[in-house]
Design an enzyme around this catalytic site. Structure first.
Site, PDB file in Angstrom:
ATOM      1  CB  SER A  60     -70.666  61.546 -42.771  1.00 50.11           C
ATOM      2  OG  SER A  60     -69.987  61.167 -41.590  1.00 50.11           O
ATOM      3  CE  LYS A 136     -72.730  61.906 -38.627  1.00 51.84           C
ATOM      4  NZ  LYS A 136     -72.523  61.618 -40.071  1.00 51.84           N
TER       5      LYS A 136
END
Length: 362
Positions: A60, A136
């Site tokens: 990701s 993230k």
């Protein structure tokens, strides 16, 4: 008599030697046990208040962080949290139903937009510290207004800063009766996906790779792939920023909640704030038509009690992030990704030597 006394003396000496050896063995074991206990306590303190190791399990964040990267996460940057649960050290085993009073200690840095942050996955059903760790990029600070238009992120009305490692899906068209080589695309740094339409491919890649592929002789056109505005990918999800059609390539202007913000709840926006009120700030909420009852009081206004953040993966079309499950509370922030201390390429079964001991730059 002299011989008899001599034999007794020798026996006593042998027994004494055995006792001394036994004492030395016990002393040696005690020293090792003390050393191991000290090392375990020191490691636990370092892991709780200073640094923690973290492994990247998914793509990701590629190409910024690769699957198989091992990170050092600095908990001192934003301030470490005191222990929240009682459990077995260095495991995920904790005492169910017991949450300790806790506080966040002062850090030496402020959390900033575009930091790469490790945090507890908010929607896990577990005490905060027992939730899964995610990593993230922080793209929205408390009070920021975010929107996504045709898969382009805008922050406070301006297009977000592009980073070299950010990937997204592009649509690549080739000449008639020509096939695009997956091996060639992979060597350039992209991942190719076949489509149902002849001569049209989708490639997950960075902007720099897209520019390279656009110059290939067999390629006629390269454009970002964007889901239609009316395409709904949220029909199976619990959370959505829209009560109607919604997908991760589009986001209506949304203010990231902040401490002290007073919001007026309506049936049309409650889906955005429901987790904040009930899951993260522990309120009891009931609805009677358009009227809300919060902790037994009829009111449609609520004052938010902590800051929240909006996170996105750098692999924009291969990341489940705040677009899919909402905001990250300040209480869930673990630390800042600091350094890659090791990296393992599972496809080649070799270390990525060029990534070892690399500092992570925002």
């Amino acid at each position: 008599m002299a011989n008899k006394l001599s034999r007794e003396e020798r026996q006593k000496r042998r027994e004494q030697r055995r006792k001394n050896q036994h004492k030395k063995a016990k002393s040696w074991l005690r020293e090792w046990a003390d050393a191991l206990l000290f090392a375990a306590v020191a490691a636990l303190i370092i892991r709780t208040f200073f640094f923690e190791a973290y492994r990247i399990p998914t793509p990701s964040m590629e190409k910024t962080l690769m699957t198989g990267d091992f990170l050092i996460v600095s908990k001192m940057s934003y301030g470490p949290r005191t222990p929240m649960v009682l459990g077995v050290p260095f495991t995920n085993i904790y005492m169910q139903g017991l949450v300790l009073p806790w506080a966040r200690l002062p850090g030496f840095d402020e959390i900033e937009r575009n930091d790469i942050v490790v945090f507890n996955y908010p929607v896990d059903l577990a005490p905060i510290a027992a939730k899964t760790n995610y990593v993230k990029r922080l793209v929205g600070m408390p009070g920021d207004t975010l929107s996504i238009d045709d898969n382009q992120l805008f922050v406070n009305g301006e297009q977000a800063e592009p980073f070299p490692g950010i990937q997204r899906t592009y649509e690549v068209r080739v000449r008639d009766r020509v096939r695009l080589s997956a091996a060639k695309v992979r060597a350039a740094g992209g991942t190719l996906y076949q489509t149902q339409q002849p001569g049209v491919y989708r490639v997950n890649m960075t902007r720099q790779v897209a520019e390279t592929i656009s110059r290939w002789q067999e390629v006629t056109d390269v454009n970002p792939f964007v889901l239609p505005d009316g395409f709904n990918e949220y029909d199976r999800r619990e959370f959505s920023f829209s009560s109607g059609f919604m997908n991760h390539h589009h986001l209506p202007p949304t203010v990231v909640p902040f401490e002290g913000q007073t919001v007026t709840l309506t049936p049309g926006n409650y889906h955005v704030y429901e987790d904040i009120l009930t899951r993260y700030e522990g309120n009891s909420v009931q609805r009677e038509g358009e009227q809300f009852i919060i902790n037994g009081e009829e009111t449609n206004e609520y004052t938010i009690r902590q800051d929240y953040y909006f996170m996105m993966g750098d692999n924009r079309d291969n990341s489940e992030d705040s677009r899919f499950w909402g905001f990250v509370p300040q209480t869930h922030i673990v630390g800042k990704a600091g350094m890659i201390y090791f990296s393992w390429d599972s496809e080649r079964w070799l270390p990525r030597f060029d990534r070892i001991l690399n500092f992570i730059h925002d």
